[in-house]
Design an enzyme around this catalytic site. Structure first.
Site, PDB file in Angstrom:
ATOM      1  N   CYS A 139       0.853  -1.199   0.000  1.00 34.45           N
ATOM      2  CA  CYS A 139       0.000   0.000   0.000  1.00 34.45           C
ATOM      3  C   CYS A 139       0.881   1.240   0.000  1.00 34.45           C
ATOM      4  O   CYS A 139       1.160   1.814   1.048  1.00 34.45           O
ATOM      5  CB  CYS A 139      -0.911   0.010   1.217  1.00 34.45           C
ATOM      6  N   ASN A 197     -18.729 -13.453 -13.702  1.00 34.28           N
ATOM      7  CA  ASN A 197     -19.034 -12.253 -12.928  1.00 34.28           C
ATOM      8  C   ASN A 197     -19.808 -11.222 -13.746  1.00 34.28           C
ATOM      9  O   ASN A 197     -20.795 -10.647 -13.284  1.00 34.28           O
ATOM     10  CB  ASN A 197     -17.728 -11.651 -12.404  1.00 34.28           C
ATOM     11  N   GLU A 218     -13.377 -18.278 -22.269  1.00 32.02           N
ATOM     12  CA  GLU A 218     -12.494 -18.362 -21.110  1.00 32.02           C
ATOM     13  C   GLU A 218     -11.624 -19.607 -21.251  1.00 32.02           C
ATOM     14  O   GLU A 218     -12.129 -20.685 -21.569  1.00 32.02           O
ATOM     15  CB  GLU A 218     -13.310 -18.427 -19.822  1.00 32.02           C
ATOM     16  N   CYS A 277      -7.539  -3.314 -15.885  1.00 28.01           N
ATOM     17  CA  CYS A 277      -6.887  -3.037 -14.600  1.00 28.01           C
ATOM     18  C   CYS A 277      -5.493  -2.440 -14.795  1.00 28.01           C
ATOM     19  O   CYS A 277      -4.731  -2.329 -13.842  1.00 28.01           O
ATOM     20  CB  CYS A 277      -6.797  -4.304 -13.752  1.00 28.01           C
TER      21      CYS A 277
END
Length: 433
Positions: free
Chosen positions: A77, A289, A305, A379
């Protein structure tokens, strides 16, 4: 080593604040936009330097005291010292800048970033490493060494409290473990432990694993090259799209931030790309999802997939939710797209949700599928920009992007992008059936 004064201007898509000395970029970890600092350069490169923070001359108004005792040593982090509103501004700016600078894109709308519903305690799963001495922890910043941890502030409280349980379990094993995931189970107060090893399971360890499934441990998974064993209940469930319940094995991929995942999904579904006559091709579908919520709204979804267990999970979830308009293809995205093109299949919408490496080998082929719209969930802003550049070369126009913060306290950011083919916005392409 000589120090120099610097004002930090912005945060990069990485663990550094960025300042300039006579025009040259200097990257400094653990800094905040607006900080006035003294730094010492530790790496010189042609276009930039990397420095360490020697002292803080005047802190930025956006600087705060990191609440985590491991901040600055644990590499997980790197933005805890940055006020959350400033984190959000930096992520939105980094997405827009990367698409412009790397992708050469312009004229698109950048919608305001969606914040995470939780700034801390948002991760349903955390992955810890195990070193040769049996230490359980996270990677040290800029190192392969480990920082032993007793807690993690971004972990769900149940997962956080189980770090000590996982460490005690590991001490009882003879099998050498390299990684352990701790996942919040469905029942409050319980977790699932999932371990990776390079070896076969040692003789007595099966009994140790069986005995460990008690109290806070709902289930255990261990796996290595060509083997996998489990004890107890090792499935997880989560709810999306109002009342759609999905279940999957704990050691298959799933979003770490379930509340943020629902925000992302709701945003995707609101983009008016899923009408009752639409035929959707989804690449990198995972365990469903996005697939199942889309299937509720459209004529047909073809879900691609490569992972066998992910496809099996998706098929089970579709059957469990009485959704029969999904065609599952278990193969890699490139070969699937090539086959679909060869078969003359056509779709109205393509949805991409690739891993961090992006869809470099797929993007140049998508125009041949006849889709009038592409929705890309990414992402990684850099690979997103690269892939959007390939799509723009085929005539697709980037309309809008929406950054979504699924990973507070880190530089990572999710982005939803919409592209359209202007000449294809009339009648839909021919059916893929």
């Amino acid at each position: 080593m000589n120090s120099q004064s610097l004002t930090i201007e912005t945060l990069t898509h990485g663990p550094w604040g960025l300042g300039r000395d006579q025009g040259k970029v200097i990257l400094v970890p653990m800094t905040v936009p607006g900080d006035q600092v003294e730094v010492e350069v530790v790496e010189e490169h042609k276009r930039y330097s990397v420095a360490r923070l020697a002292s803080l001359s005047r802190p930025s108004p956006a600087r705060r005291t990191a609440p985590c005792p491991y901040a600055g040593t644990c590499g997980g982090c790197s933005w805890q010292q940055v006020a959350y509103e400033e984190q959000l501004r930096a992520k939105q700016r980094n997405v827009a800048d990367t698409l412009t600078r790397v992708g050469g894109l312009s004229g698109f709308e950048v919608l305001p970033i969606l914040p995470s519903p939780r700034e801390y305690q948002y991760r349903r799963r955390i992955r810890l490493h195990v070193d040769e001495g049996g230490t359980l922890g996270f990677r040290r910043a800029f190192s392969r060494d480990l920082v032993e941890v007793a807690n993690c502030l971004i972990a769900d409280p149940d997962a956080d409290q189980a770090i000590g349980v996982a460490a005690e379990w590991l001490r009882r094993l003879g099998t050498k473990v390299t990684e352990v995931e701790i996942l919040r189970a469905d029942r409050p107060g319980q977790v699932i432990l999932s371990a990776i090893t390079r070896n076969r399971l040692s003789g007595a360890d099966a009994h140790a694993c069986e005995d460990a499934v008690t109290g806070p441990v709902a289930g255990l998974i261990m796996g290595g090259p060509r083997w996998r064993r489990h004890w107890g209940d090792t499935t997880l469930s989560f709810v999306v799209d109002g009342d759609l319940k999905l279940r999957h094995d704990a050691d298959t991929f799933g979003q770490v931030n379930p509340d943020g995942n629902r925000e992302l999904l709701n945003e995707l579904l609101s983009w008016e790309a899923f009408g009752e006559q639409d035929r959707v091709l989804e690449l990198y579908a995972g365990a469903g999802n996005l697939t199942l919520p889309m299937a509720r709204r459209v004529r047909r979804v073809t879900a691609v997939e490569a992972g066998r267990r992910l496809v099996q999970s998706g098929e089970r979830n579709a059957a469990r939710n009485d959704l029969h308009n999904i065609r599952w293809l278990r193969q890699d995205a490139v070969s699937a797209v090539e086959e679909l093109i060869g078969q003359g299949r056509r779709f109205t919408t393509v949805v991409l949700n690739p891993p961090r490496t992006g869809a470099k080998n797929v993007a140049p082929k998508l125009a041949a599928l006849g889709a009038r719209r592409i929705l890309y969930v990414s992402c990684n802003p850099a690979t997103l920009a690269r892939d959007l550049r390939h799509l723009a070369a085929q005539g697709f126009v980037l309309q809008r992007v929406r950054p979504v913060d699924l990973f507070p306290q880190t530089f990572h950011v999710e982005t939803l992008a919409e592209l359209v083919l202007p000449e294809a916005l009339g009648p839909a392409a021919e059916s893929d059936e």
